[in-house]
Design an enzyme around this catalytic site. Sequence first.
Site, PDB file in Angstrom:
ATOM      1  N   LYS A   1       0.805  -1.221   0.000  1.00  0.00           N
ATOM      2  CA  LYS A   1       0.000   0.000   0.000  1.00  0.00           C
ATOM      3  C   LYS A   1       0.838   1.272   0.000  1.00  0.00           C
ATOM      4  CE  LYS A   1      -3.505  -0.588  -0.429  1.00  0.00           C
ATOM      5  NZ  LYS A   1      -4.100  -0.935  -1.763  1.00  0.00           N
TER       6      LYS A   1
ATOM      7  N   GLY B   1       1.887   2.576  -3.007  1.00  0.00           N
ATOM      8  CA  GLY B   1       1.844   3.056  -4.378  1.00  0.00           C
ATOM      9  C   GLY B   1       2.284   2.009  -5.377  1.00  0.00           C
ATOM     10  N   THR B   2       2.285   0.755  -4.931  1.00  0.00           N
ATOM     11  CA  THR B   2       2.790  -0.350  -5.748  1.00  0.00           C
ATOM     12  C   THR B   2       2.033  -0.518  -7.054  1.00  0.00           C
ATOM     13  OG1 THR B   2       3.096  -1.431  -3.593  1.00  0.00           O
ATOM     14  CG2 THR B   2       3.580  -2.719  -5.571  1.00  0.00           C
ATOM     15  N   THR B   3       0.704  -0.529  -6.979  1.00  0.00           N
ATOM     16  CA  THR B   3      -0.113  -0.767  -8.164  1.00  0.00           C
ATOM     17  C   THR B   3       0.163   0.286  -9.231  1.00  0.00           C
ATOM     18  OG1 THR B   3      -1.820  -1.609  -6.660  1.00  0.00           O
ATOM     19  CG2 THR B   3      -2.469  -1.230  -8.951  1.00  0.00           C
ATOM     20  N   TRP B   4       0.216   1.521  -8.819  1.00  0.00           N
ATOM     21  CA  TRP B   4       0.479   2.640  -9.728  1.00  0.00           C
ATOM     22  C   TRP B   4       1.858   2.510 -10.360  1.00  0.00           C
ATOM     23  CZ3 TRP B   4       1.294   8.401  -8.028  1.00  0.00           C
ATOM     24  CH2 TRP B   4       1.153   9.245  -9.156  1.00  0.00           C
TER      25      TRP B   4
ATOM     26  N   HIS C   1       7.511  -7.321  -2.248  1.00  0.00           N
ATOM     27  CA  HIS C   1       7.467  -6.565  -0.998  1.00  0.00           C
ATOM     28  C   HIS C   1       8.630  -6.962  -0.091  1.00  0.00           C
ATOM     29  CE1 HIS C   1       3.727  -4.683  -1.910  1.00  0.00           C
ATOM     30  NE2 HIS C   1       2.984  -5.748  -1.767  1.00  0.00           N
TER      31      HIS C   1
ATOM     32  N   ARG D   1       6.265   5.676   0.630  1.00  0.00           N
ATOM     33  CA  ARG D   1       5.125   6.557   0.869  1.00  0.00           C
ATOM     34  C   ARG D   1       5.138   7.035   2.317  1.00  0.00           C
ATOM     35  NH1 ARG D   1      -1.247   4.722  -0.018  1.00  0.00           N
ATOM     36  NH2 ARG D   1      -2.139   6.827  -0.183  1.00  0.00           N
TER      37      ARG D   1
ATOM     38  N   ARG E   1      -8.552   2.491  -3.542  1.00  0.00           N
ATOM     39  CA  ARG E   1      -9.442   3.107  -2.560  1.00  0.00           C
ATOM     40  C   ARG E   1      -9.588   4.595  -2.832  1.00  0.00           C
ATOM     41  NH1 ARG E   1      -9.540   5.395   2.663  1.00  0.00           N
ATOM     42  NH2 ARG E   1      -7.265   5.587   2.660  1.00  0.00           N
TER      43      ARG E   1
END
Length: 339
Positions: A85, A87-90, A151, A173, A305
């Site tokens: 969480k 900013g990994t997906t981005w 991760h 982050r 989210r």
Amino acid sequence: MRETAMTKLTNIESKGHCEEEKLSLKSDFHEELLQSLPKEKGWITQYLYLYQQFWYRPTLIQPTITFQKHFQAKHDDIVIASLPKAGTTWLKALAFATMKRHHFIPSQNDHPLLHSNPHTIVPYFETNIGDNPSVIPDLSTLPEPRMFGTHLPFPSLSNSIHNSNCKIIYICRNPFDTFISYWHFSNNIVPSPLPTLTLEEAFERYSEGIHPFGPFWSHVLGYWKASKDTPNKVLFLKYEDLKADINFELKRMAQFLDCPFSEGEESGGVIDSIIELCSFKKMKELEINKNGKALDGVENKYYFRKGETGDWVNYFSPWMTEKLSKIIKEKLSECSLSF
């Protein structure tokens, strides 16, 4: 117990066992190893286990061992690393769209990111690479450059990665926002009958460094130091910097990956197309991210989210703000990070 477990692991690697015996021995080794490790209450599992100085869900320890022992890096591999969480997906989407832009035109409707979640396109070493946690599948036929996510903390990466020229991009982050995002995420996916965590319960564990792949300060420092020691190998990005000036950071990433944008690409809107394709709003509204599932079974919608900075102020009490601020100042004092 540790000696017995390690003896079994040696036996596993010997040539004198059939595959069935090897799987049985590995299962025994895993259970015995867990019994030998310190444990604390978990988030989406009953317990977290301290392995190699970091906290792991029990199901991730065997895949991590397998990855460390058997993964063979190639010199042009690209690794996207982060805490959950952060900013990994981005970042996965941005890196894939940038690196593969000559194969998949960002502005075209058949782009893979329009039909697959970034975690499917850029799989994790420790969760998505194969069905059997004791076996690394044949990855040699994947199109190059291969892209993977992780991760895992920097010291826990395989020796083949450390000894190769592959590129690692790490995203960090604000720990305040990371905590809030992971608290929401974990409560969304926690399996029954485990209870969800209250904000205060989760905060106490987070403050003690007891969270998946934590402590967060050790994780961040590992990659930060590596980026200073080997800047050509490790690029350290901040989520907040990406939000503030995505154009600049995307060009910096492309330069690091040895695929800089040409003047023609810049003037032709290629960078803008990538930014639009990978935007939070765009990805969240895709059908695959509203109703699909990632390779680990998590519903894709939970990866999207808010995608904001500063949302933590809506949740933190004064005492929580003071406590986490003090921890960040103490634990990250040796680096120049500010949030």
